[in-house]
Design a protein around this motif. Structure first.
Motif, PDB file in Angstrom:
ATOM      1  N   ALA A   1      34.914 -21.955  17.661  1.00 19.63           N
ATOM      2  CA  ALA A   1      34.324 -21.687  16.347  1.00 19.63           C
ATOM      3  C   ALA A   1      34.701 -22.777  15.346  1.00 19.63           C
ATOM      4  O   ALA A   1      33.860 -23.240  14.568  1.00 19.63           O
ATOM      5  CB  ALA A   1      34.780 -20.314  15.845  1.00 19.63           C
TER       6      ALA A   1
ATOM      7  N   ALA B   1      32.901 -26.174  16.078  1.00 23.08           N
ATOM      8  CA  ALA B   1      31.455 -26.023  16.296  1.00 23.08           C
ATOM      9  C   ALA B   1      30.658 -27.296  16.009  1.00 23.08           C
ATOM     10  O   ALA B   1      29.792 -27.679  16.813  1.00 23.08           O
ATOM     11  CB  ALA B   1      30.927 -24.856  15.462  1.00 23.08           C
ATOM     12  N   PRO B   2      30.895 -27.988  14.883  1.00 23.32           N
ATOM     13  CA  PRO B   2      30.102 -29.207  14.627  1.00 23.32           C
ATOM     14  C   PRO B   2      30.278 -30.293  15.674  1.00 23.32           C
ATOM     15  O   PRO B   2      29.393 -31.137  15.843  1.00 23.32           O
ATOM     16  CB  PRO B   2      30.623 -29.670  13.254  1.00 23.32           C
ATOM     17  CG  PRO B   2      31.231 -28.460  12.630  1.00 23.32           C
ATOM     18  CD  PRO B   2      31.805 -27.687  13.769  1.00 23.32           C
TER      19      PRO B   2
ATOM     20  N   ASN C   1      21.646 -27.908  14.215  1.00 26.91           N
ATOM     21  CA  ASN C   1      21.980 -27.128  13.024  1.00 26.91           C
ATOM     22  C   ASN C   1      21.644 -25.670  13.308  1.00 26.91           C
ATOM     23  O   ASN C   1      20.579 -25.383  13.853  1.00 26.91           O
ATOM     24  CB  ASN C   1      21.166 -27.645  11.826  1.00 26.91           C
ATOM     25  CG  ASN C   1      21.585 -26.977  10.532  1.00 26.91           C
ATOM     26  OD1 ASN C   1      21.580 -25.756  10.418  1.00 26.91           O
ATOM     27  ND2 ASN C   1      21.945 -27.779   9.540  1.00 26.91           N
ATOM     28  N   PRO C   2      22.527 -24.724  12.963  1.00 24.47           N
ATOM     29  CA  PRO C   2      22.245 -23.317  13.291  1.00 24.47           C
ATOM     30  C   PRO C   2      20.995 -22.773  12.603  1.00 24.47           C
ATOM     31  O   PRO C   2      20.414 -21.792  13.066  1.00 24.47           O
ATOM     32  CB  PRO C   2      23.499 -22.586  12.814  1.00 24.47           C
ATOM     33  CG  PRO C   2      24.114 -23.496  11.804  1.00 24.47           C
ATOM     34  CD  PRO C   2      23.815 -24.880  12.283  1.00 24.47           C
TER      35      PRO C   2
ATOM     36  N   THR D   1      24.266 -22.982  19.591  1.00 23.58           N
ATOM     37  CA  THR D   1      24.735 -23.426  18.273  1.00 23.58           C
ATOM     38  C   THR D   1      24.976 -22.248  17.347  1.00 23.58           C
ATOM     39  O   THR D   1      26.013 -22.167  16.670  1.00 23.58           O
ATOM     40  CB  THR D   1      23.703 -24.380  17.638  1.00 23.58           C
ATOM     41  OG1 THR D   1      23.529 -25.514  18.478  1.00 23.58           O
ATOM     42  CG2 THR D   1      24.147 -24.831  16.255  1.00 23.58           C
ATOM     43  N   ARG D   2      24.040 -21.323  17.339  1.00 20.70           N
ATOM     44  CA  ARG D   2      24.179 -20.153  16.461  1.00 20.70           C
ATOM     45  C   ARG D   2      25.357 -19.285  16.896  1.00 20.70           C
ATOM     46  O   ARG D   2      26.031 -18.684  16.056  1.00 20.70           O
ATOM     47  CB  ARG D   2      22.888 -19.351  16.442  1.00 20.70           C
ATOM     48  CG  ARG D   2      21.775 -20.069  15.676  1.00 20.70           C
ATOM     49  CD  ARG D   2      20.496 -19.246  15.628  1.00 20.70           C
ATOM     50  NE  ARG D   2      20.668 -17.986  14.904  1.00 20.70           N
ATOM     51  CZ  ARG D   2      20.681 -17.882  13.578  1.00 20.70           C
ATOM     52  NH1 ARG D   2      20.563 -18.967  12.819  1.00 20.70           N
ATOM     53  NH2 ARG D   2      20.812 -16.703  13.005  1.00 20.70           N
TER      54      ARG D   2
ATOM     55  N   TYR E   1      28.560 -20.945  15.420  1.00 13.52           N
ATOM     56  CA  TYR E   1      28.680 -20.743  13.973  1.00 13.52           C
ATOM     57  C   TYR E   1      28.802 -19.258  13.631  1.00 13.52           C
ATOM     58  O   TYR E   1      29.471 -18.896  12.653  1.00 13.52           O
ATOM     59  CB  TYR E   1      27.484 -21.369  13.258  1.00 13.52           C
ATOM     60  CG  TYR E   1      27.590 -22.878  13.122  1.00 13.52           C
ATOM     61  CD1 TYR E   1      28.198 -23.453  12.015  1.00 13.52           C
ATOM     62  CD2 TYR E   1      27.096 -23.726  14.115  1.00 13.52           C
ATOM     63  CE1 TYR E   1      28.308 -24.828  11.885  1.00 13.52           C
ATOM     64  CE2 TYR E   1      27.204 -25.108  14.001  1.00 13.52           C
ATOM     65  CZ  TYR E   1      27.821 -25.651  12.890  1.00 13.52           C
ATOM     66  OH  TYR E   1      27.936 -27.019  12.768  1.00 13.52           O
TER      67      TYR E   1
ATOM     68  N   ARG F   1      32.341 -18.301  13.827  1.00 18.26           N
ATOM     69  CA  ARG F   1      33.084 -18.629  12.604  1.00 18.26           C
ATOM     70  C   ARG F   1      33.032 -17.471  11.610  1.00 18.26           C
ATOM     71  O   ARG F   1      34.051 -17.053  11.056  1.00 18.26           O
ATOM     72  CB  ARG F   1      32.483 -19.874  11.947  1.00 18.26           C
ATOM     73  CG  ARG F   1      32.896 -21.188  12.547  1.00 18.26           C
ATOM     74  CD  ARG F   1      32.313 -22.328  11.737  1.00 18.26           C
ATOM     75  NE  ARG F   1      32.977 -23.591  12.021  1.00 18.26           N
ATOM     76  CZ  ARG F   1      32.777 -24.702  11.351  1.00 18.26           C
ATOM     77  NH1 ARG F   1      31.924 -24.713  10.327  1.00 18.26           N
ATOM     78  NH2 ARG F   1      33.409 -25.812  11.663  1.00 18.26           N
ATOM     79  N   THR F   2      31.822 -16.960  11.395  1.00 15.64           N
ATOM     80  CA  THR F   2      31.644 -15.884  10.423  1.00 15.64           C
ATOM     81  C   THR F   2      32.330 -14.604  10.885  1.00 15.64           C
ATOM     82  O   THR F   2      33.093 -13.984  10.131  1.00 15.64           O
ATOM     83  CB  THR F   2      30.151 -15.614  10.190  1.00 15.64           C
ATOM     84  OG1 THR F   2      29.503 -16.822   9.806  1.00 15.64           O
ATOM     85  CG2 THR F   2      29.953 -14.562   9.106  1.00 15.64           C
TER      86      THR F   2
END
Length: 287
Positions: free
Chosen positions: A38, A41-42, A48-49, A78-79, A82, A85-86
């Motif tokens: 997480a 991720a980049p 890009n998500p 990708t999603r 990210y 992370r959330t």
């Protein structure tokens, strides 16, 4: 009581002992990898998500899109990164809020005899409601946002932490060194933080791992129902909510976020069980 089992200074080799047990080592390594994925991720994906690609809509997993794409052509891998992370950030914040509220209520109820009954009744009243229903009610009253989700879930899980702290404090307040400190007129706040709180860090740590896992599930549930974090922000729950519409034609949209939740929660449970077994002397004797 696990509360007075071990202090911070008695577990210098805790990490080494955790890694020595296969189940707790698996949990620790897995959750570490999830957190690192997480955070990094980049660096792990070039997409890009929020990047739309209608021409690649509902593409199955392939070398170009490792886990396929969703209904708007966004890369699922990708999603997922990210979204992790959330989901992890929200769950960690929930642990902090629940710990602050729970420790405060538990110390008050356990140390001050007159406050025990009313605080305990409040804790029992909150625990009488199913977690998800109480969370939905609080989010509905506060409004849907990441901050309100954290606050609502923190309130929901605070009673669990409070009960652990209260039970531990009831034992510790009767110990000779606490009675001696009170006889010497040591300020109450010093007794609470130096003599009580420091001696219940072990059960708090264990309880925190379990709340972390439950918060991930609860946040995913709220997002799935559409009453949690904004759908514009990727979370594992919102990805599953979108994926259920394409369960038969593009099952990967739903499967991989669900797998991420299962793996993360299972890892936290294994880690929590390992910590409990190592930090509780009654269980540690049998290891």
């Amino acid at each position: 009581m696990a509360a007075i089992a071990t202090g911070p200074g008695k577990t210098p080799n805790l990490l080494k002992r955790l890694l020595a047990r296969p189940t707790s080592a698996a949990g620790l390594i897995t959750i570490t990898l999830v957190v690192l994925a997480a955070i990094l991720a980049p660096l792990l994906t070039a997409y890009n998500p929020a990047q739309l690609s209608i021409v690649n809509r509902l593409s199955p997993p392939s070398p170009e899109f490792l886990l396929g794409t969703d209904d708007l052509g966004r890369d699922v891998f990708t999603r997922m990164l990210y979204a992790g992370r959330t989901s992890l950030s929200v769950a960690f914040a929930v642990v902090i809020v629940a710990s602050l509220l729970g420790i405060t209520l538990g110390l008050i109820a356990g140390f001050f005899r007159k406050a025990d009954a009313p605080v305990s009744r409040l804790i029992d009243a909150l625990m009488a409601f199913p977690d998800i229903l109480l969370a939905i009610a609080l989010v509905a009253a506060l409004g849907a946002s990441a901050f309100n989700v954290v606050l609502a879930l923190g309130i929901v899980y605070a009673p669990r932490m409070a009960r652990v702290v209260r039970a531990s404090t009831l034992v510790i307040r009767e110990l000779p060194y606490v009675e001696a400190a009170r006889a010497l007129a040591v300020p109450t706040r010093v007794i609470l933080f130096r003599h009580v709180l420091r001696n219940i860090t072990s059960p708090l740590l264990v309880q925190g791992t379990f709340i972390f896992a439950q918060a991930i599930l609860a946040e995913a549930g709220l997002s799935f129902l559409g009453v949690g974090i904004s759908p514009d922000i990727p979370t594992w729950g919102t990805m599953i909510s979108v994926g259920r519409q394409f369960m038969n034609s593009a099952g990967w949209i739903l499967f991989y976020p669900g797998l991420a939740i299962v793996v993360t929660v299972l890892a936290l449970q294994l880690l929590g069980d390992g910590l409990r077994d190592l930090l509780d002397p009654r269980l540690a004797k049998d290891i």
